[in-house]
Design a protein around this motif. Structure first.
Motif, PDB file in Angstrom:
ATOM      1  N   THR A   1      -2.472   6.861   1.460  1.00 45.26           N
ATOM      2  CA  THR A   1      -1.285   6.734   0.772  1.00 45.26           C
ATOM      3  C   THR A   1      -0.362   5.298   1.213  1.00 45.26           C
ATOM      4  N   GLY A   2      -0.646   4.959   2.601  1.00 50.94           N
ATOM      5  CA  GLY A   2       0.168   3.878   2.949  1.00 50.94           C
ATOM      6  C   GLY A   2       1.505   4.378   3.587  1.00 50.94           C
ATOM      7  N   HIS A   3       1.621   5.659   3.792  1.00 54.71           N
ATOM      8  CA  HIS A   3       2.971   6.403   4.066  1.00 54.71           C
ATOM      9  C   HIS A   3       2.606   7.538   5.028  1.00 54.71           C
ATOM     10  N   ILE A   4       3.530   7.719   6.131  1.00 51.78           N
ATOM     11  CA  ILE A   4       3.527   8.911   6.756  1.00 51.78           C
ATOM     12  C   ILE A   4       4.946   9.306   7.146  1.00 51.78           C
ATOM     13  N   SER A   5       5.554  10.614   6.859  1.00 51.68           N
ATOM     14  CA  SER A   5       6.728  10.810   7.042  1.00 51.68           C
ATOM     15  C   SER A   5       7.123  10.675   8.397  1.00 51.68           C
ATOM     16  N   LYS A   6       8.500  10.571   8.668  1.00 44.63           N
ATOM     17  CA  LYS A   6       8.893  10.716  10.249  1.00 44.63           C
ATOM     18  C   LYS A   6       8.756  12.313  10.520  1.00 44.63           C
ATOM     19  N   MET A   7       8.883  13.277   9.828  1.00 49.11           N
ATOM     20  CA  MET A   7       8.617  14.718  10.276  1.00 49.11           C
ATOM     21  C   MET A   7       7.074  14.930  10.540  1.00 49.11           C
ATOM     22  N   GLN A   8       6.272  14.225   9.744  1.00 50.29           N
ATOM     23  CA  GLN A   8       4.605  14.416   9.952  1.00 50.29           C
ATOM     24  C   GLN A   8       4.516  13.569  11.573  1.00 50.29           C
ATOM     25  N   ILE A   9       5.005  12.554  11.744  1.00 51.42           N
ATOM     26  CA  ILE A   9       4.793  11.803  12.930  1.00 51.42           C
ATOM     27  C   ILE A   9       5.340  12.626  14.180  1.00 51.42           C
TER      28      ILE A   9
ATOM     29  N   VAL B   1      -4.972  14.323  14.289  1.00 53.11           N
ATOM     30  CA  VAL B   1      -4.804  12.859  14.351  1.00 53.11           C
ATOM     31  C   VAL B   1      -5.680  12.425  13.250  1.00 53.11           C
ATOM     32  N   LEU B   2      -6.887  12.747  12.987  1.00 53.13           N
ATOM     33  CA  LEU B   2      -7.752  12.216  11.995  1.00 53.13           C
ATOM     34  C   LEU B   2      -7.060  12.431  10.630  1.00 53.13           C
ATOM     35  N   SER B   3      -6.566  13.896  10.435  1.00 52.72           N
ATOM     36  CA  SER B   3      -5.851  13.922   8.956  1.00 52.72           C
ATOM     37  C   SER B   3      -4.715  13.073   8.846  1.00 52.72           C
ATOM     38  N   SER B   4      -4.052  12.952   9.984  1.00 54.56           N
ATOM     39  CA  SER B   4      -2.792  12.165   9.539  1.00 54.56           C
ATOM     40  C   SER B   4      -3.071  10.765   9.316  1.00 54.56           C
ATOM     41  N   LEU B   5      -3.982  10.401  10.080  1.00 55.03           N
ATOM     42  CA  LEU B   5      -4.673   9.051   9.965  1.00 55.03           C
ATOM     43  C   LEU B   5      -5.126   8.721   8.597  1.00 55.03           C
ATOM     44  N   ALA B   6      -5.853   9.784   7.993  1.00 55.20           N
ATOM     45  CA  ALA B   6      -6.409   9.886   6.708  1.00 55.20           C
ATOM     46  C   ALA B   6      -5.452   9.744   5.504  1.00 55.20           C
ATOM     47  N   LEU B   7      -4.508  10.265   5.804  1.00 56.05           N
ATOM     48  CA  LEU B   7      -2.962  10.494   4.879  1.00 56.05           C
ATOM     49  C   LEU B   7      -2.480   9.028   4.616  1.00 56.05           C
TER      50      LEU B   7
ATOM     51  N   MET C   1       0.915  -1.102  -0.078  1.00 55.64           N
ATOM     52  CA  MET C   1      -0.015   0.002   0.058  1.00 55.64           C
ATOM     53  C   MET C   1       0.771   1.202  -0.047  1.00 55.64           C
ATOM     54  N   ALA C   2       2.147   1.201   0.466  1.00 52.70           N
ATOM     55  CA  ALA C   2       2.919   2.397   0.609  1.00 52.70           C
ATOM     56  C   ALA C   2       3.083   3.043  -0.882  1.00 52.70           C
ATOM     57  N   GLY C   3       3.189   4.403  -0.594  1.00 49.72           N
ATOM     58  CA  GLY C   3       3.437   5.079  -2.178  1.00 49.72           C
ATOM     59  C   GLY C   3       2.266   5.169  -3.089  1.00 49.72           C
ATOM     60  N   GLN C   4       1.033   4.992  -2.575  1.00 45.18           N
ATOM     61  CA  GLN C   4      -0.023   5.161  -3.324  1.00 45.18           C
ATOM     62  C   GLN C   4      -0.196   6.559  -3.868  1.00 45.18           C
ATOM     63  N   PRO C   5      -0.652   7.004  -4.940  1.00 46.02           N
ATOM     64  CA  PRO C   5      -0.952   8.203  -5.475  1.00 46.02           C
ATOM     65  C   PRO C   5      -2.437   8.744  -4.783  1.00 46.02           C
ATOM     66  N   ILE C   6      -2.191  10.131  -4.708  1.00 45.04           N
ATOM     67  CA  ILE C   6      -3.366  10.490  -3.776  1.00 45.04           C
ATOM     68  C   ILE C   6      -3.858  12.020  -4.686  1.00 45.04           C
ATOM     69  N   ASN C   7      -4.949  12.342  -4.643  1.00 51.11           N
ATOM     70  CA  ASN C   7      -5.319  13.635  -5.366  1.00 51.11           C
ATOM     71  C   ASN C   7      -4.600  14.753  -4.785  1.00 51.11           C
ATOM     72  N   PRO C   8      -3.815  15.445  -5.529  1.00 50.80           N
ATOM     73  CA  PRO C   8      -3.262  16.646  -4.934  1.00 50.80           C
ATOM     74  C   PRO C   8      -4.035  17.575  -4.093  1.00 50.80           C
ATOM     75  N   THR C   9      -5.386  17.753  -4.759  1.00 51.01           N
ATOM     76  CA  THR C   9      -6.161  18.729  -3.968  1.00 51.01           C
ATOM     77  C   THR C   9      -6.277  18.051  -2.466  1.00 51.01           C
ATOM     78  N   LEU C  10      -6.848  16.708  -2.672  1.00 54.00           N
ATOM     79  CA  LEU C  10      -7.335  16.076  -1.322  1.00 54.00           C
ATOM     80  C   LEU C  10      -6.059  15.954  -0.297  1.00 54.00           C
ATOM     81  N   LYS C  11      -4.846  15.937  -0.763  1.00 51.32           N
ATOM     82  CA  LYS C  11      -3.834  15.882   0.146  1.00 51.32           C
ATOM     83  C   LYS C  11      -3.549  17.420   0.757  1.00 51.32           C
ATOM     84  N   MET C  12      -3.638  18.387  -0.174  1.00 55.99           N
ATOM     85  CA  MET C  12      -3.531  19.817   0.405  1.00 55.99           C
ATOM     86  C   MET C  12      -4.734  20.048   1.546  1.00 55.99           C
ATOM     87  N   VAL C  13      -6.082  19.503   1.367  1.00 55.98           N
ATOM     88  CA  VAL C  13      -6.777  19.463   2.304  1.00 55.98           C
ATOM     89  C   VAL C  13      -6.330  18.821   3.684  1.00 55.98           C
ATOM     90  N   LEU C  14      -6.031  17.766   3.491  1.00 53.33           N
ATOM     91  CA  LEU C  14      -5.913  16.965   4.661  1.00 53.33           C
ATOM     92  C   LEU C  14      -4.708  17.545   5.351  1.00 53.33           C
TER      93      LEU C  14
END
Length: 204
Positions: free
Chosen positions: A66-74, A56-62, A1-14
C-alpha cells in the motif's frame, strides 16, 4: 506509492493472520514443554516468539503493498516487539499478557493529551480511513479514549484473575469483537459528520 489500493481479503489476511496463527499455535502447544537451547519453554512462550516475526512481516507486507502504514499500526508493532520480546527473553508470559494493557493505555493517553489541547490525534492517525468533519472527530476521539481505558482495565482483570486459556480467547476474539462493536455503534456519528463528497475529493 502511498495510498495504493489492496484487495480487501488480502488486507484482512495480513492484518488478522498473525493473530489467528497465534491462536491456532497456542491451541496446539499449550500443554507442551519444549527444550530450546538448554532452556525449557511453555508452548505459550514458543508461540509468542513466533508471533513477533509474523507481525513484523505482515506489517512490512502491508507497507510494501500500500505504500502506507498508520501511526497506530507502528505503535502496536513496537509494543508487540517490546513486550513479546521481554516474555521470550525472561521466559515469563506475564509481559505478553500485559501488552494489550500497555497498548490501550498508551493510545487512550495519547488521545486524552490531544483532547486537552483541543485536538483530535485520532484524526491524525486514521483520517484517510474515515473522512469526517472536525466536530465528528472530536466526538469519536472522546468516546474512543474512554473505550481504550475500559479495554485496558478489562485486560488486566482477565489476565490476572483468569486462566491463560481464557485470556487467549479474550485476546483473540474478545478484543477484536469489542473494537468492531464500538465502531458499529458509532454509525450515527459517521452519518451525521461525514464530509461531503467534494470535500473528500479535495482532501485526497
Amino acid at each position: 506509492m502511498a495510498g495504493q489500493p489492496i484487495n480487501p481479503t488480502l488486507k484482512m489476511v495480513l492484518e488478522f493472520g498473525p493473530l489467528v496463527l497465534f491462536f491456532v499455535g497456542y491451541l496446539r502447544l499449550r500443554d507442551e514443554l519444549l527444550m530450546i537451547g538448554g532452556q525449557e519453554y511453555k508452548g505459550f512462550i514458543v508461540v509468542t516468539a513466533a508471533f513477533i516475526p509474523l507481525m513484523v512481516l505482515s506489517s512490512l507486507a502491508l507497507w510494501r503493498l500500500t505504500g502506507h502504514i498508520s501511526k497506530m499500526q507502528i505503535g502496536t508493532l513496537v509494543i508487540v516487539i517490546l513486550f513479546g520480546g521481554l516474555s521470550v527473553w525472561f521466559n515469563d508470559e506475564r509481559f505478553f499478557k500485559m501488552k494489550p494493557t500497555i497498548l490501550y493505555v498508551t493510545l487512550g493517553s495519547a488521545l486524552g493529551v490531544g483532547l486537552l489541547k483541543g485536538q483530535s490525534y485520532l484524526k491524525l492517525m486514521i483520517e484517510e480511513l474515515m473522512p469526517l468533519q472536525d466536530a465528528g472527530w472530536m466526538i469519536l476521539t472522546r468516546r474512543l479514549c474512554v473505550f481504550f481505558f475500559a479495554l485496558a482495565v478489562a485486560n488486566e482483570l482477565i489476565w490476572r484473575t483468569q486462566s491463560t486459556d481464557t485470556w487467549v480467547y479474550f485476546k483473540t476474539f474478545g478484543l477484536s469483537l469489542a473494537m468492531f462493536a464500538f465502531f458499529m455503534t458509532q454509525a450515527r456519528v459517521f452519518q451525521a459528520y461525514a464530509l461531503p463528497d467534494a470535500e473528500v475529493d479535495d482532501a485526497e
